[in-house]
Scaffold this motif. Structure first.
Motif, short mmCIF file in Angstrom:
data_model
loop_
_atom_site.label_atom_id
_atom_site.label_comp_id
_atom_site.label_asym_id
_atom_site.label_seq_id
_atom_site.Cartn_x
_atom_site.Cartn_y
_atom_site.Cartn_z
N TYR A 73 0.83 -1.21 0.00
CA TYR A 73 0.00 0.00 0.00
C TYR A 73 0.87 1.26 0.00
O TYR A 73 0.54 2.25 -0.67
N GLN A 74 1.96 1.23 0.75
CA GLN A 74 2.89 2.36 0.72
C GLN A 74 3.44 2.55 -0.70
O GLN A 74 3.59 3.68 -1.17
N ILE A 76 2.08 1.87 -3.54
CA ILE A 76 1.11 2.44 -4.48
C ILE A 76 0.53 3.77 -3.98
O ILE A 76 -0.35 4.34 -4.62
N GLY A 77 1.04 4.24 -2.84
CA GLY A 77 0.64 5.55 -2.34
C GLY A 77 -0.74 5.60 -1.71
O GLY A 77 -1.42 6.63 -1.77
N GLN A 78 -1.15 4.50 -1.08
CA GLN A 78 -2.45 4.46 -0.42
C GLN A 78 -2.28 4.02 1.04
O GLN A 78 -1.30 3.35 1.39
N ALA A 79 -3.23 4.39 1.86
CA ALA A 79 -3.23 3.93 3.25
C ALA A 79 -3.80 2.51 3.30
O ALA A 79 -4.80 2.21 2.64
N PRO A 81 -5.97 -0.58 4.41
CA PRO A 81 -7.27 -0.65 5.09
C PRO A 81 -7.15 -1.47 6.37
O PRO A 81 -6.26 -2.31 6.51
N ASN A 112 -2.32 -6.55 -2.79
CA ASN A 112 -2.53 -6.20 -4.19
C ASN A 112 -3.94 -6.57 -4.65
O ASN A 112 -4.60 -5.81 -5.37
N ALA A 115 -6.54 -4.27 -3.14
CA ALA A 115 -6.41 -2.93 -3.72
C ALA A 115 -6.88 -2.88 -5.17
O ALA A 115 -6.82 -1.82 -5.80
#
Length: 318
Positions: A73-74, A76-79, A81, A112, A115
């Protein structure tokens, strides 16, 4: 696009090095860890573990499966869940069968998938290698089969935590060649196994390993016993690590006497891997068990196969 709320990832164990293929070759085996990921409404992560040695697995944010999950997640630039993770252990811990690689691959694939699969398998593989530090376990755990990995043309030697571009090729594995693993009831940390290795090797030893790795690859593909007997020899890590494994010489001698082509340390050990013709697998299995037990070591010896499918992902609807 609908949000996926639950996924299960099954990742095979691996055996790495195969003698002279130090840090560059590995094979997936028919032994598995299963990881289930479920989104939930509470903050953070909840981890439940079942299976042998479950009590040894951390259930907080330091858990390697969760660290890999967060890493994707880091990337791909997302927090990440909030998630519940259920771990069912089938791969022994700290035994040289790639248990940490299953967690890295499982965490990355689970993240992955939840996401929406923003990364390809190749990108997941490169991220897994960066997390593990070398490709020999994570690549076959992800892709299956026996795999040889090397950095691509013009790529600097890998440095931990950096994304690299890799060339990976599948190594043919003759179906008459059977891997027999002897898993003792003691652990050997990868850190300790690496600590005993020399920082430099001679030119002669480097040439020896290059030649014998080439012979090993042809032996695995063809099933040629003479090539396998010679090709399983190593001078880069096994002469130093075997001293850490109680009963190594006895198990080696017993396996070869029973008909194995040879015996090597699986990964960093202490599991020992024999390669044998299918017709000799039971004799080799029994001999390895008896030899280690005569040294006062309880051991689980199994005849396995190479898993050619690699990691699998499923959902409740699939």
């Amino acid at each position: 696009m609908s949000v996926i709320s639950c996924a299960t990832v099954v990742v095979p164990a691996t055996t790495a090095n195969l003698g002279p293929g130090f840090d560059c070759i590995g094979a997936a085996l028919t032994l598995y860890n299963e990881f289930k990921f479920t989104r939930h409404n509470e903050e953070g992560v909840k981890i439940a573990v079942t299976g042998a040695e479950a009590e040894k697995v951390k259930t907080d944010e330091s858990n390697l499966l969760y660290q890999a999950f967060v890493k994707l997640y880091q990337y791909i630039g997302q927090a990440p869940p909030p998630v519940k993770m259920s771990i069912n252990l089938g791969v022994p811990l700290a035994r040289g069968l790639g248990s940490s690689a299953t967690a890295i691959v499982g965490g990355l694939l689970g993240a992955n998938f939840l996401a929406g699969e923003p990364l390809s398998r190749l990108q997941v593989m490169e991220l897994a290698i960066a997390l593990e530090g070398h490709p020999d376990n994570v690549v076959p755990a992800l892709l299956g089969g026996c795999r040889l990995a090397a950095t691509g043309l013009g790529v600097e030697p890998p440095r931990r935590q950096e994304r690299q571009e890799w060339e990976v090729c599948e190594v043919g594995w003759c179906n008459s060649v059977v891997p027999v693993v002897a898993i003792p009831d003691f652990e050997l940390s990868t850190q300790e196994a690496r600590r005993v290795l020399p920082s430099e090797v001679s030119r002669g030893d480097a040439i020896f390993n290059v030649a014998h790795l080439g012979l090993l690859l042809r032996g695995l593909e063809s099933g040629n016993g003479d090539w396998l007997r010679a090709g399983l020899q190593d001078r880069l890590h096994e002469p130093f690590r075997r001293e850490l494994i109680r009963g190594f010489d006895a198990v080696y001698s017993a396996a070869v006497a029973a008909g194995a082509y040879g015996l090597v340390i699986s990964g960093a050990g202490p599991t020992l891997l024999a390669l044998t013709d299918r017709s000799q697998q039971e004799a080799v299995r029994v001999a390895m068990a008896a030899a280690w037990q005569s040294e006062g070591v309880e051991v689980d010896v199994r005849s396995l196969s190479v898993d050619f499918h690699g990691s699998r992902i499923s959902t409740p609807d699939s």
